[in-house]
Design an enzyme around this catalytic site. Sequence first.
Site, PDB file in Angstrom:
ATOM      1  N   LYS A 140      43.371  24.013  40.661  1.00 53.46           N
ATOM      2  CA  LYS A 140      42.751  24.556  41.879  1.00 53.46           C
ATOM      3  C   LYS A 140      43.865  25.148  42.743  1.00 53.46           C
ATOM      4  O   LYS A 140      45.000  24.676  42.701  1.00 53.46           O
ATOM      5  CB  LYS A 140      42.072  23.355  42.568  1.00 53.46           C
ATOM      6  CG  LYS A 140      41.641  23.562  43.973  1.00 53.46           C
ATOM      7  CD  LYS A 140      40.122  23.625  44.062  1.00 53.46           C
ATOM      8  CE  LYS A 140      39.643  24.366  45.288  1.00 53.46           C
ATOM      9  NZ  LYS A 140      39.105  25.689  45.019  1.00 53.46           N
ATOM     10  N   ALA A 142      31.439  30.148  47.970  1.00 53.51           N
ATOM     11  CA  ALA A 142      32.325  30.478  49.092  1.00 53.51           C
ATOM     12  C   ALA A 142      33.018  29.185  49.514  1.00 53.51           C
ATOM     13  O   ALA A 142      32.848  28.695  50.621  1.00 53.51           O
ATOM     14  CB  ALA A 142      31.525  31.064  50.251  1.00 53.51           C
ATOM     15  N   CYS A 151      41.245  35.916  46.678  1.00 51.92           N
ATOM     16  CA  CYS A 151      40.062  35.122  46.997  1.00 51.92           C
ATOM     17  C   CYS A 151      39.201  35.859  48.017  1.00 51.92           C
ATOM     18  O   CYS A 151      39.676  36.186  49.106  1.00 51.92           O
ATOM     19  CB  CYS A 151      40.431  33.758  47.546  1.00 51.92           C
ATOM     20  SG  CYS A 151      38.943  32.788  47.866  1.00 51.92           S
TER      21      CYS A 151
HETATM   22  C1  LIG Z   1      33.467  27.042  42.420  1.00 49.97           C
HETATM   23  C2  LIG Z   1      34.584  28.011  42.170  1.00 49.97           C
HETATM   24  C3  LIG Z   1      35.810  27.816  42.793  1.00 49.97           C
HETATM   25  C4  LIG Z   1      36.868  28.710  42.559  1.00 49.97           C
HETATM   26  N1  LIG Z   1      38.078  28.478  43.161  1.00 49.97           N
HETATM   27  C5  LIG Z   1      39.130  29.286  42.877  1.00 49.97           C
HETATM   28  C6  LIG Z   1      40.420  29.016  43.406  1.00 49.97           C
HETATM   29  O1  LIG Z   1      40.650  28.003  44.091  1.00 49.97           O
HETATM   30  N2  LIG Z   1      41.426  29.901  43.122  1.00 49.97           N
HETATM   31  C7  LIG Z   1      41.234  30.996  42.330  1.00 49.97           C
HETATM   32  O2  LIG Z   1      42.184  31.758  42.095  1.00 49.97           O
HETATM   33  N3  LIG Z   1      40.012  31.261  41.785  1.00 49.97           N
HETATM   34  C8  LIG Z   1      38.973  30.438  42.032  1.00 49.97           C
HETATM   35  N4  LIG Z   1      37.753  30.702  41.461  1.00 49.97           N
HETATM   36  C9  LIG Z   1      37.566  31.893  40.582  1.00 49.97           C
HETATM   37  C10 LIG Z   1      37.647  31.506  39.102  1.00 49.97           C
HETATM   38  O3  LIG Z   1      38.928  31.008  38.770  1.00 49.97           O
HETATM   39  C11 LIG Z   1      37.337  32.740  38.201  1.00 49.97           C
HETATM   40  O4  LIG Z   1      38.251  33.767  38.472  1.00 49.97           O
HETATM   41  C12 LIG Z   1      35.923  33.281  38.408  1.00 49.97           C
HETATM   42  O5  LIG Z   1      34.996  32.242  38.656  1.00 49.97           O
HETATM   43  C13 LIG Z   1      35.442  34.123  37.207  1.00 49.97           C
HETATM   44  O6  LIG Z   1      35.377  33.367  36.027  1.00 49.97           O
HETATM   45  P1  LIG Z   1      34.014  32.632  35.511  1.00 49.97           P
HETATM   46  O7  LIG Z   1      32.927  33.652  35.560  1.00 49.97           O
HETATM   47  O8  LIG Z   1      34.346  32.133  34.147  1.00 49.97           O
HETATM   48  O9  LIG Z   1      33.757  31.512  36.486  1.00 49.97           O
HETATM   49  C14 LIG Z   1      36.673  29.822  41.698  1.00 49.97           C
HETATM   50  C15 LIG Z   1      35.434  30.012  41.072  1.00 49.97           C
HETATM   51  C16 LIG Z   1      34.392  29.122  41.290  1.00 49.97           C
HETATM   52  C17 LIG Z   1      33.079  29.352  40.585  1.00 49.97           C
END
Ligand SMILES: Cc1cc2nc3c(=O)[nH]c(=O)nc-3n(C[C@H](O)[C@H](O)[C@H](O)COP(=O)(O)O)c2cc1C
Length: 310
Positions: A48, A73, A133
């Site tokens: 994270k 968010a 982000c």
């Molecule tokens: C609940 C949640 C929390 C996330 N927190 C972060 C984060 O702390 N830092 C970050 O770089 N990306 C964060 N992301 C983005 C994910 O790392 C990823 O780039 C994005 O969800 C796309 O991939 P996916 O479709 O496989 O989830 C978060 C995504 C989700 C769903």
Amino acid sequence: MRKNLDISVDFAGINLKNPVFTASGTCGYADELSPFMDVAALGGFITKSISLQPRKGNPTPRIVETDAGMLNAIGLANIGLDRFLDEKIPLIEELDTAVFVNLAGQTIDDYVAVTEKLAKIDAIAGFELNISCPNVKKGGITFGTDPEQIENITKHVKKVAGNKPLMVKLTPTVTDISVTAQAAIDGGADALSLVNTFTAMAIDIETRRPVLANRTGGLSGPAIKPIAVYLVNKVYNEVAKPAGIPLMGLGGITTASDAIEFILAGATTVAVGTASFPNPAASAQIVEGIENYCVEHGISSVKELTGALN
Ligand SMILES: Cc1cc2nc3c(=O)[nH]c(=O)nc-3n(C[C@H](O)[C@H](O)[C@H](O)COP(=O)(O)O)c2cc1C
């Protein structure tokens, strides 16, 4: 691993058992994942986001399911650098996989301070710089959309990252992602990860209010996969391949076949995010599925697949 099959990859100078990571923010600090699967089955793990000071994140509700993906968010809620060092580094030292720490901040000085401290820790294999982000008011998205700022922040963080590779995570919410990718490379990025979530909104038609307290959030999950595959292929062809910079592809990966799409498009590694919520073992199953694909297609090394799109 099967006989005569090599699914290891070299990623920005690090040798990984296989190309599969978990995506930042979706699996905590590995402690959340370990009851469900053997984290050592992964090529790597991304924590994270960590910021200098602890962050409470945004008010709730901050996650909502939509018909076509998840909207979040969270606002980079995290325990902050000091608690990360005390409580999570001992866990990370136990993990038999490459751990990348995702870095967040509001100013360049914040990012530099966090990186400087973490660069001294042997158990950390590399860094992922989160400049993308969409859910924080200051910093975040402004860094991630302005090429000049991307180059500048990458340069400053790279200077204090020691000998650990620095991967820069790109937002898809720009006019031309090759321009931001090039800026990160110009700043000294050793690898790029793409993509972060897409800014989006869900509305409750009874209250006529946005569902998320933050109004908007980041869309992730299968809905974004075809766009993410396209963006990986575009950056690979236009910028990364010519510069010799490896890519991590992510966005909606749920199965091994999704992961292979990203690899064929030009990714050396992939990361699994939202899919871990309904199925915490998804990433380990994807490792197995990649092995099966290689065996079924007579491929002896997964490295052959990167960018092998006809
Ligand atoms: C609940 C949640 C929390 C996330 N927190 C972060 C984060 O702390 N830092 C970050 O770089 N990306 C964060 N992301 C983005 C994910 O790392 C990823 O780039 C994005 O969800 C796309 O991939 P996916 O479709 O496989 O989830 C978060 C995504 C989700 C769903």
